[in-house]
Scaffold this motif. Structure first.
Motif, PDB file in Angstrom:
ATOM      1  N   ILE A  60       0.810  -1.217   0.000  1.00 48.21           N
ATOM      2  CA  ILE A  60       0.000   0.000   0.000  1.00 48.21           C
ATOM      3  C   ILE A  60       0.846   1.272   0.000  1.00 48.21           C
ATOM      4  O   ILE A  60       0.599   2.203  -0.776  1.00 48.21           O
ATOM      5  CB  ILE A  60      -0.957   0.003   1.218  1.00 48.21           C
ATOM      6  N   LYS A  61       1.861   1.332   0.864  1.00 48.58           N
ATOM      7  CA  LYS A  61       2.654   2.557   0.981  1.00 48.58           C
ATOM      8  C   LYS A  61       3.356   2.883  -0.330  1.00 48.58           C
ATOM      9  O   LYS A  61       3.345   4.036  -0.790  1.00 48.58           O
ATOM     10  CB  LYS A  61       3.666   2.412   2.115  1.00 48.58           C
ATOM     11  N   LEU A  62       3.980   1.894  -0.961  1.00 48.85           N
ATOM     12  CA  LEU A  62       4.670   2.133  -2.220  1.00 48.85           C
ATOM     13  C   LEU A  62       3.699   2.458  -3.347  1.00 48.85           C
ATOM     14  O   LEU A  62       3.987   3.296  -4.216  1.00 48.85           O
ATOM     15  CB  LEU A  62       5.528   0.919  -2.595  1.00 48.85           C
ATOM     16  N   LEU A  63       2.532   1.815  -3.333  1.00 48.10           N
ATOM     17  CA  LEU A  63       1.532   2.110  -4.352  1.00 48.10           C
ATOM     18  C   LEU A  63       1.010   3.539  -4.213  1.00 48.10           C
ATOM     19  O   LEU A  63       0.755   4.214  -5.215  1.00 48.10           O
ATOM     20  CB  LEU A  63       0.372   1.111  -4.254  1.00 48.10           C
ATOM     21  N   ALA A  64       0.849   4.001  -2.963  1.00 42.83           N
ATOM     22  CA  ALA A  64       0.416   5.381  -2.747  1.00 42.83           C
ATOM     23  C   ALA A  64       1.443   6.353  -3.311  1.00 42.83           C
ATOM     24  O   ALA A  64       1.096   7.374  -3.923  1.00 42.83           O
ATOM     25  CB  ALA A  64       0.204   5.630  -1.253  1.00 42.83           C
ATOM     26  N   GLU A  65       2.715   6.038  -3.108  1.00 43.60           N
ATOM     27  CA  GLU A  65       3.777   6.895  -3.633  1.00 43.60           C
ATOM     28  C   GLU A  65       3.799   6.859  -5.154  1.00 43.60           C
ATOM     29  O   GLU A  65       3.974   7.901  -5.816  1.00 43.60           O
ATOM     30  CB  GLU A  65       5.125   6.445  -3.074  1.00 43.60           C
ATOM     31  N   ALA A  66       3.614   5.664  -5.728  1.00 46.21           N
ATOM     32  CA  ALA A  66       3.587   5.554  -7.189  1.00 46.21           C
ATOM     33  C   ALA A  66       2.406   6.332  -7.766  1.00 46.21           C
ATOM     34  O   ALA A  66       2.535   7.019  -8.792  1.00 46.21           O
ATOM     35  CB  ALA A  66       3.505   4.083  -7.590  1.00 46.21           C
ATOM     36  N   ALA A  67       1.241   6.243  -7.114  1.00 47.05           N
ATOM     37  CA  ALA A  67       0.057   6.978  -7.577  1.00 47.05           C
ATOM     38  C   ALA A  67       0.290   8.483  -7.502  1.00 47.05           C
ATOM     39  O   ALA A  67      -0.115   9.231  -8.401  1.00 47.05           O
ATOM     40  CB  ALA A  67      -1.152   6.580  -6.738  1.00 47.05           C
ATOM     41  N   LYS A  68       0.962   8.921  -6.451  1.00 44.69           N
ATOM     42  CA  LYS A  68       1.250  10.356  -6.302  1.00 44.69           C
ATOM     43  C   LYS A  68       2.175  10.832  -7.409  1.00 44.69           C
ATOM     44  O   LYS A  68       1.991  11.922  -7.967  1.00 44.69           O
ATOM     45  CB  LYS A  68       1.878  10.598  -4.933  1.00 44.69           C
ATOM     46  N   ARG A  69       3.175  10.033  -7.752  1.00 44.60           N
ATOM     47  CA  ARG A  69       4.096  10.394  -8.835  1.00 44.60           C
ATOM     48  C   ARG A  69       3.351  10.563 -10.150  1.00 44.60           C
ATOM     49  O   ARG A  69       3.690  11.418 -10.972  1.00 44.60           O
ATOM     50  CB  ARG A  69       5.166   9.324  -9.004  1.00 44.60           C
ATOM     51  N   LEU A  70       2.332   9.738 -10.361  1.00 44.99           N
ATOM     52  CA  LEU A  70       1.572   9.776 -11.606  1.00 44.99           C
ATOM     53  C   LEU A  70       0.377  10.723 -11.536  1.00 44.99           C
ATOM     54  O   LEU A  70      -0.438  10.768 -12.464  1.00 44.99           O
ATOM     55  CB  LEU A  70       1.089   8.364 -11.962  1.00 44.99           C
ATOM     56  N   ARG A  71       0.245  11.415 -10.388  1.00 42.58           N
ATOM     57  CA  ARG A  71      -0.880  12.340 -10.164  1.00 42.58           C
ATOM     58  C   ARG A  71      -2.227  11.623 -10.273  1.00 42.58           C
ATOM     59  O   ARG A  71      -3.203  12.151 -10.811  1.00 42.58           O
ATOM     60  CB  ARG A  71      -0.828  13.513 -11.154  1.00 42.58           C
ATOM     61  N   MET A  72      -2.253  10.399  -9.768  1.00 44.60           N
ATOM     62  CA  MET A  72      -3.501   9.633  -9.729  1.00 44.60           C
ATOM     63  C   MET A  72      -4.146   9.809  -8.362  1.00 44.60           C
ATOM     64  O   MET A  72      -3.487   9.669  -7.336  1.00 44.60           O
ATOM     65  CB  MET A  72      -3.230   8.145  -9.984  1.00 44.60           C
ATOM     66  N   THR A  73      -5.423  10.100  -8.355  1.00 42.84           N
ATOM     67  CA  THR A  73      -6.160  10.252  -7.111  1.00 42.84           C
ATOM     68  C   THR A  73      -6.805   8.922  -6.746  1.00 42.84           C
ATOM     69  O   THR A  73      -7.526   8.332  -7.558  1.00 42.84           O
ATOM     70  CB  THR A  73      -7.253  11.332  -7.248  1.00 42.84           C
ATOM     71  N   THR A  74      -6.561   8.468  -5.531  1.00 38.15           N
ATOM     72  CA  THR A  74      -7.152   7.204  -5.090  1.00 38.15           C
ATOM     73  C   THR A  74      -7.284   7.210  -3.578  1.00 38.15           C
ATOM     74  O   THR A  74      -6.750   8.091  -2.898  1.00 38.15           O
ATOM     75  CB  THR A  74      -6.288   6.007  -5.550  1.00 38.15           C
ATOM     76  N   ASP A  75      -8.013   6.243  -3.047  1.00 39.77           N
ATOM     77  CA  ASP A  75      -8.158   6.117  -1.602  1.00 39.77           C
ATOM     78  C   ASP A  75      -7.571   4.775  -1.176  1.00 39.77           C
ATOM     79  O   ASP A  75      -7.056   4.014  -1.990  1.00 39.77           O
ATOM     80  CB  ASP A  75      -9.630   6.233  -1.174  1.00 39.77           C
ATOM     81  N   ARG A  76      -7.667   4.480   0.121  1.00 39.63           N
ATOM     82  CA  ARG A  76      -7.036   3.255   0.626  1.00 39.63           C
ATOM     83  C   ARG A  76      -7.672   2.005   0.025  1.00 39.63           C
ATOM     84  O   ARG A  76      -6.974   1.051  -0.304  1.00 39.63           O
ATOM     85  CB  ARG A  76      -7.126   3.219   2.154  1.00 39.63           C
ATOM     86  N   ALA A  77      -8.983   2.035  -0.147  1.00 42.35           N
ATOM     87  CA  ALA A  77      -9.641   0.871  -0.751  1.00 42.35           C
ATOM     88  C   ALA A  77      -9.158   0.672  -2.177  1.00 42.35           C
ATOM     89  O   ALA A  77      -8.925  -0.456  -2.616  1.00 42.35           O
ATOM     90  CB  ALA A  77     -11.155   1.045  -0.716  1.00 42.35           C
ATOM     91  N   GLY A  78      -9.001   1.774  -2.919  1.00 42.13           N
ATOM     92  CA  GLY A  78      -8.485   1.677  -4.275  1.00 42.13           C
ATOM     93  C   GLY A  78      -7.070   1.120  -4.301  1.00 42.13           C
ATOM     94  O   GLY A  78      -6.725   0.304  -5.163  1.00 42.13           O
TER      95      GLY A  78
END
Length: 710
Positions: free
Chosen positions: A122-140
């Motif tokens: 989860i933590k690394l995926l959140a960072e990857a999503a932030k790099r790509l400017r993707m908006t998501t929540d914990r469930a996503g």
């Protein structure tokens, strides 16, 4: 080549096995496929086979690798082997065996230190999503993690994913192209930080064995004989690793049952089990069908459920094993329908109390359900009855992150404007909608669906309490949640097991309750294709075969007490009812399940009804609208949208959430009735004297404006 044998006759280890188990255990060489039904003693057969091979000198115990899917199963296998005189045999999960090899060979093949294993993605995926400017929540993020796991066990790179995942539902609502970019970004971050995830353990081991023949030769020299349990659950990646371990040899024994394939969503496939004879034409096949776990009554229902699915159609359906119970006759299974979920849960608690009085320990009783969101009402019913319980395979309801988050959001909301809440259910829906709840359930499985189920349980509780308690406030509701949370976290030493059907695999109990067996839950709503429906059938089969003696199958006609009762019992119950000689469930309400009395019927006649179809209304928002969810709206949609826009602007001026000014249900009634006087406004549900004093001037001005514009 033979090895030193022990003094005891090797054949002694075969004593006590039935004919089929003995045939499996005495076939020591060459490819062997054991098709083992539920409760037929497969672990007994394969551990005795290994022990016999060691005692007979055919196996060197240090060159045998037995592979299974859970650490618990591997530990049980090692314990049994030690008791049978074969303590040196390696019994491990695929990942444990691969990690051991990776740790040993990494320094000499790759060099340097082995990457650290990442516990959570989860933590690394959140960072990857932030790099790509993707908006998501914990469930996503949890759904993304599951999709990456599926891709990896299917041996798909980010590029390969795009070509192979076209028919898969987009994870967390993100298109496949965007997910592939996220997958690649996650891999890049992981590599930069010298990390590997759980699936990488298998991938790196496969890569090492494929690229370095010296390492492959050493591993094949170490292990000569392989046994794979639960073979119906292997993924393409695990099969690839197994093939590399074998290196073209055929000293392989596999054990499985295609009828117990319930993890297809993780990449597991029974194809390797079903095509074993095609890949190994000289393989011996032994079928274990004598069921030592369950009574004839339970076994017959299990067989009936599988037999009801006819071969053919878009998905293959291999002929299932026909189990034959070896136990004495027991009580017939009970199939019941209840008025609502609460009544069903209360009935379960009553039957559990009866079973314990008759001598069944609580630890030998399980209540199994399809989704984790169903546990809350069961937890409450057992707690109210003073019956200890333990949850398996999931956190307690009030420990789930989304439940804690929802309660925190409600608590904050109650501090904003406690006195301005006219409808607690509307307030709860409004608050929880900001963190993932919606009126429609997500159409797919995964973390988002589980989150929605938990939040929907909070909404349901608010609706029940609002119907039962006059003058309910948010503060009172939150206090009730706190009390329930504290009560249900009491430590228990022994208790009834509450578990999802998936987490019950491999376990057994004297008494099993299968609850919530209605359309939408069993089969689950998002099971649409024949393959998906087949998986649901197999999941129920696994649930039935967990029971040794007592089996209860139940459904609820409505979600809430006093509800319309439009739920249909599961289609899977039709052949089971026929087998038991029961009539079709026109309305077979179980005793104590909330069947209407004469007084209750009288109250029902006086209850609020839908202006469209005349159905009794029980949900707060529907009562306010005077319309059930199935009937079309009667209001002026243009006026309603104008009122919503006005409410949004006005609520921002006040610094309040929009729903605290007027609920959608109230705006719908205004758009329908188009009131012109204070008396007409006060006649609309949701507009009391206090609301009229607070917001009446602005509302009247807005109505005049709309009327003039019209």
């Amino acid at each position: 080549m033979t090895y030193a044998v022990q003094e005891a006759p090797p054949e002694a280890v075969l004593d006590g096995l039935d004919a089929e188990q003995r045939a499996a255990a005495s076939t020591l060489t060459g490819p062997l496929c054991i098709l083992a039904g539920a409760g037929t003693g497969k672990t007994r057969a394969i551990t005795h086979r290994i022990a016999y091979g060691v005692r007979a000198g055919v196996y060197d115990p240090h060159r045998v690798l037995a592979v299974t899917f859970t650490a618990r199963a591997a530990a049980e296998m090692r314990s049994r082997l030690a008791a049978l005189g074969a303590p040196g045999v390696q019994a491990r999960t695929f990942h444990a065996a691969a990690l051991r090899q990776l740790q040993y060979f990494w320094p000499m093949t790759i060099g340097g230190t082995l990457p650290q294993i990442l516990d959570y993605k989860i933590k690394l995926l959140a960072e990857a999503a932030k790099r790509l400017r993707m908006t998501t929540d914990r469930a996503g993020l949890r759904d993304f993690a599951s999709e990456i796991e599926w891709a990896k066990v299917s041996t798909l790179t980010p590029e390969g994913y795009l070509t192979q995942a076209k028919d898969r539902e987009a994870p967390a609502g993100v298109d496949h192209q965007a997910f592939a970019r996220l997958y690649q970004a996650y891999e890049d971050i992981k590599e930069d930080r010298h990390l590997m995830d759980f699936e990488d353990v298998l991938l790196f081991t496969v890569g090492m064995l494929e690229s370095d023949e010296r390492v492959a030769a050493q591993v094949r020299q170490q292990y000569r004989h392989f046994i794979v349990d639960e073979y119906q659950d292997v993924s393409p990646l695990q099969q690839r690793l197994l093939d590399l371990w074998l290196g073209g040899r055929d000293e392989l024994c596999v054990v499985g049952d295609a009828a117990q394939t319930i993890y297809s969503f993780t990449g597991a496939t029974p194809d390797y089990l079903l095509t074993f004879r095609r890949r190994y034409p000289n393989a011996d096949v032994v079928k274990l069908v004598r069921d030592y776990r369950s009574t004839p009554e339970v076994v017959k229902l299990a067989n009936t459920l599988l037999a009801d699915r006819r071969p053919g159609g878009e998905a293959p359906w291999p002929a299932p094993l026909q189990l034959i119970s070896q136990r004495a006759a027991g009580p017939a299974a009970e199939v019941t329908e209840h008025a609502d979920d609460d009544a069903e849960a209360s009935w379960v608690a009553e039957k559990v109390a009866e079973a314990t009085k008759a001598g069944t320990p609580l630890s030998e009783i399980a209540v199994l359900y399809r989704t984790n969101g169903q546990s809350q009402v069961l937890e409450q019913a057992l707690a109210t009855a003073g019956i200890s319980y333990q949850l398996r395979g999931s956190e307690r309801f009030f420990s789930r992150p989304e439940v804690r988050e929802g309660i925190a959001a409600l608590r904050t909301s109650s501090l904003i404007a406690e006195d301005s809440v006219d409808s607690v259910p509307d307030a709860v829906r409004g608050v929880l909608s900001s963190i993932g709840w919606s009126r429609e359930a997500p159409s797919s499985a995964g973390a988002r669906r589980e989150r929605w189920e938990s939040l929907a349980a909070l909404v349901s509780l608010a609706e029940r309490m609002d119907a039962e308690r006059a003058g309910l406030t948010l503060k009172t509701f939150i206090g009730e949640l706190d009390e329930r949370s504290a009560a249900q976290h009491a430590p228990t030493v022994e208790g009834v097991t509450l578990a999802s059907l998936h987490s019950a695999k491999g376990l057994e109990w004297e008494a099993v309750f299968l609850v919530g067996l209605c359309e939408g839950l069993m089969p689950i709503t998002f099971a649409q294709t024949q393959r998906e429906l087949d998986e649901e059938r197999r999941l129920l089969y696994v649930g039935i075969t967990r029971a040794k003696t007592l089996l209860y199958l139940s459904s609820a006609a409505a979600r809430h007490p006093g509800g319309r009762g439009r739920r249909k019992s599961s289609r899977f119950l039709i052949p089971l009812r026929k087998e038991l000689g029961l009539e079709a469930p026109t309305r077979r309400i179980a005793p104590g399940s909330g069947k209407l009395s004469v007084n209750a019927a009288a109250r029902k006649r006086k209850a609020a009804v839908c202006a469209g179809c005349g159905e009794v209304l029980t949900v707060g928002a529907e009562i306010s609208r005077r319309r059930c969810a199935e009937c079309p709206p009667r209001y002026d949609e243009e006026a309603f949208e104008s009122l919503r826009a006005w409410r949004l602007s006005y609520s921002k001026e006040l610094g309040l959430p929009a729903f605290m000014v007027f609920s959608d249900a109230t705006l719908e009634m205004i758009a329908e009735k188009k009131p012109r006087t204070d008396e007409e406004l006060l006649a609309i549900p949701g507009i009391g004297q206090r609301k009229l004093e607070q917001h009446g001037d602005r509302l009247r001005a807005a109505l005049r404006e709309f009327s003039g514009a019209a």
